[in-house]
Design an enzyme around this catalytic site. Structure first.
Site, PDB file in Angstrom:
ATOM      1  CG  HIS A 107     -10.124   4.402   3.177  1.00  0.00           C
ATOM      2  ND1 HIS A 107      -8.636   5.206   3.269  1.00  0.00           N
ATOM      3  CD2 HIS A 107     -10.839   4.943   4.217  1.00  0.00           C
ATOM      4  CE1 HIS A 107      -8.780   5.997   4.335  1.00  0.00           C
ATOM      5  NE2 HIS A 107      -9.954   5.940   4.779  1.00  0.00           N
ATOM      6  CG  HIS A 124      -0.826   6.939  -1.145  1.00  0.00           C
ATOM      7  ND1 HIS A 124      -1.979   7.249  -1.646  1.00  0.00           N
ATOM      8  CD2 HIS A 124      -1.183   6.523   0.247  1.00  0.00           C
ATOM      9  CE1 HIS A 124      -2.933   6.738  -0.939  1.00  0.00           C
ATOM     10  NE2 HIS A 124      -2.390   6.149   0.158  1.00  0.00           N
ATOM     11  CG  ASP A 144      -1.617   4.889   3.963  1.00  0.00           C
ATOM     12  OD1 ASP A 144      -1.850   5.299   2.807  1.00  0.00           O
ATOM     13  OD2 ASP A 144      -2.696   5.324   4.711  1.00  0.00           O
ATOM     14  CE  LYS A 198      -7.880   1.846  -0.726  1.00  0.00           C
ATOM     15  NZ  LYS A 198      -6.690   2.610  -0.194  1.00  0.00           N
ATOM     16  CG  HIS A 218      -1.853   1.186   1.354  1.00  0.00           C
ATOM     17  ND1 HIS A 218      -3.200   1.023   1.302  1.00  0.00           N
ATOM     18  CD2 HIS A 218      -1.850   2.519   1.022  1.00  0.00           C
ATOM     19  CE1 HIS A 218      -3.902   2.167   1.405  1.00  0.00           C
ATOM     20  NE2 HIS A 218      -2.834   3.072   1.369  1.00  0.00           N
ATOM     21  CG  HIS A 222      -5.056   2.238   5.728  1.00  0.00           C
ATOM     22  ND1 HIS A 222      -6.369   2.327   6.048  1.00  0.00           N
ATOM     23  CD2 HIS A 222      -5.006   3.025   4.494  1.00  0.00           C
ATOM     24  CE1 HIS A 222      -7.104   2.906   5.124  1.00  0.00           C
ATOM     25  NE2 HIS A 222      -6.134   3.375   4.014  1.00  0.00           N
TER      26      HIS A 222
HETATM   27  C1  NCD Z   1      -3.784   9.017   1.926  1.00  0.00           C
HETATM   28  C2  NCD Z   1      -3.242  10.179   0.918  1.00  0.00           C
HETATM   29  O1  NCD Z   1      -2.696  11.133   1.374  1.00  0.00           O
HETATM   30  O2  NCD Z   1      -3.451   9.735   0.027  1.00  0.00           O
HETATM   31  N1  NCD Z   1      -3.661   9.752   3.409  1.00  0.00           N
HETATM   32  C3  NCD Z   1      -3.674   8.991   4.466  1.00  0.00           C
HETATM   33  O3  NCD Z   1      -3.788   9.725   5.593  1.00  0.00           O
HETATM   34  N2  NCD Z   1      -3.558   7.798   4.563  1.00  0.00           N
HETATM   35  C4  NCD Z   1      -4.947   8.397   1.518  1.00  0.00           C
HETATM   36  C5  NCD Z   1      -5.400   7.425   2.242  1.00  0.00           C
HETATM   37  O4  NCD Z   1      -4.824   6.148   2.144  1.00  0.00           O
HETATM   38  O5  NCD Z   1      -6.332   7.323   2.998  1.00  0.00           O
HETATM   39 ZN    ZN Z   2      -3.445   4.971   1.558  1.00  0.00          ZN
END
Ligand code: NCD
Ligand code: ZN
Length: 347
Positions: free
Chosen positions: A136, A15, A247, A99, A13, A174
């Site tokens: 999520h 970003h 995450d 997702k 996971h 998460h």
């Molecule tokens: C994530 C993001 O910033 O894209 N933020 C977070 O707090 N985890 C989005 C997500 O996974 O909820």
């Molecule tokens: Zn995330």
């Protein structure tokens, strides 16, 4: 144990954003992980296979020359994702999951799903194709307390989904509560969960430690100490339903230190060291390899990695910030340190 050698791990996971941000964050993940599941919540989101293909090319272009890091792409589920898109995704060979963001639940989730029942044909197609659904798991109902949203999601949606789609692979992303741990543990084998390093390390006091701490704000929000302990027990249990998903969610400094700050904690710079701290403190370093290297690949039906990496106990400073596009990025432990480092690696 001051050194530990494990198979190269994967991040299930992650970003990495887009544009200039890629140059900062992609090399951090590529230095530690062989593969990562890439979140599709760009603006606009990655809603089909073609967008995923182009995004994957941009991520690969940001890799250091020698890196074999493999981005595993995902599609962003909307109320209108056609069931036929699943066939296109499967034939592309580059999409590994879909997702599900409840609309409005988190960063860039405005195009998310307003009612999961609208997606049942698509979920059926995923179930048949063996394509996992990543969730999520938080309700968006404004009358539900922000600290209770995961638990309420399980009761209101997840129970039904798991019963309705007995073959669909589902990853509760998460997880942050003992309720989620118990649910996943007792669910059938097609239901698993990722756990972040920050939810293993911090309880909700970290958001208010001596003042308001925007860099500790993420979604799902940090929870009570008893929940953190339940997560550590799950991660260190050796149960294959629980695996690593950072995450790591970078946001430019000014968008977090803000009147309305963004949710997300950046951990990719030192992800493995942070997990090693948790497993070490739990006396369970021998369980790190299963959690970080085996369970996720096995759940996704992908081969385990062949290379290995070595972590050594060595107090390592963390920079106060990294350059990030035209701004800066403040990582977890900024200006402080982590207790482990990758052997031969200096990020
Ligand atoms: C994530 C993001 O910033 O894209 N933020 C977070 O707090 N985890 C989005 C997500 O996974 O909820
Ligand atoms: Zn995330």
């Amino acid at each position: 144990m001051d050194r530990i050698t494990i198979i190269t791990p994967d991040d299930w996971h992650l970003h990495v954003r887009d544009g200039d941000a890629l140059a900062t964050v992609v090399p951090h993940s590529a230095a530690q992980f062989a593969r990562a599941i890439i979140m599709p919540n760009l603006q606009p989101p990655i809603v089909n296979t073609e967008l995923a293909q182009n995004y994957r090319d941009r991520i690969l272009a940001a890799l250091p020359g020698h890196s074999a890091f493999e981005p595993l792409m995902t599609l962003y589920l909307t109320d209108n994702t056609p069931a036929q898109e699943i066939q296109r995704a499967m034939s592309s060979g580059i999409v590994y999951a879909v997702k599900y963001y409840p609309a409005g639940a988190t960063t860039n989730s405005d195009s998310g799903v307003t009612d999961i029942h609208k997606c049942f044909d698509t979920l059926e197609a995923m179930s048949e194709a063996g394509l996992p659904l990543l969730i999520h798991g938080e309700v968006t109902d404004p009358s539900v307390d922000v600290f209770d949203r995961e638990q309420t999601f399980i009761e209101r949606e997840l129970v039904e989904l798991v019963a309705r789609f007995p073959k669909l692979k589902i990853v509760m992303e998460h997880i942050t509560t003992s309720n989620a741990v118990a649910f996943v543990r007792n669910a059938p084998a097609n239901v698993a969960a990722t756990i972040t390093a920050h939810h293993l390390l911090l309880n909700r006091n970290a958001i208010f430690q001596g003042g308001i701490r925007p860099h500790h704000y993420c979604l799902p929000v940090l929870k009570r100490e008893e929940h953190r302990r339940a997560l550590v027990t799950a991660a260190a249990s050796g149960n294959p339903k629980f695996f690593l998903g950072t995450d790591s969610a970078p946001h430019e400094r000014g968008t977090k230190e803000n009147d309305c700050g963004c949710a997300g904690v950046y951990t990719a710079h030192a992800a493995l060291a942070l997990y090693a701290e948790v497993f070490d403190a739990a006396g369970a370093l021998d369980k790190l390899e299963g959690f970080a290297c085996h369970h996720g690949a096995d759940f996704y039906g992908l081969p385990r990695n062949k290379e290995s990496i070595t972590l050594e106990r060595s107090r390592t400073p963390v920079p106060a910030s990294f350059p990030y596009g035209k701004g800066t990025l403040v990582p977890l432990r900024a200006g402080a340190s982590v207790a482990w480092r990758l052997s031969g690696n200096l990020i």
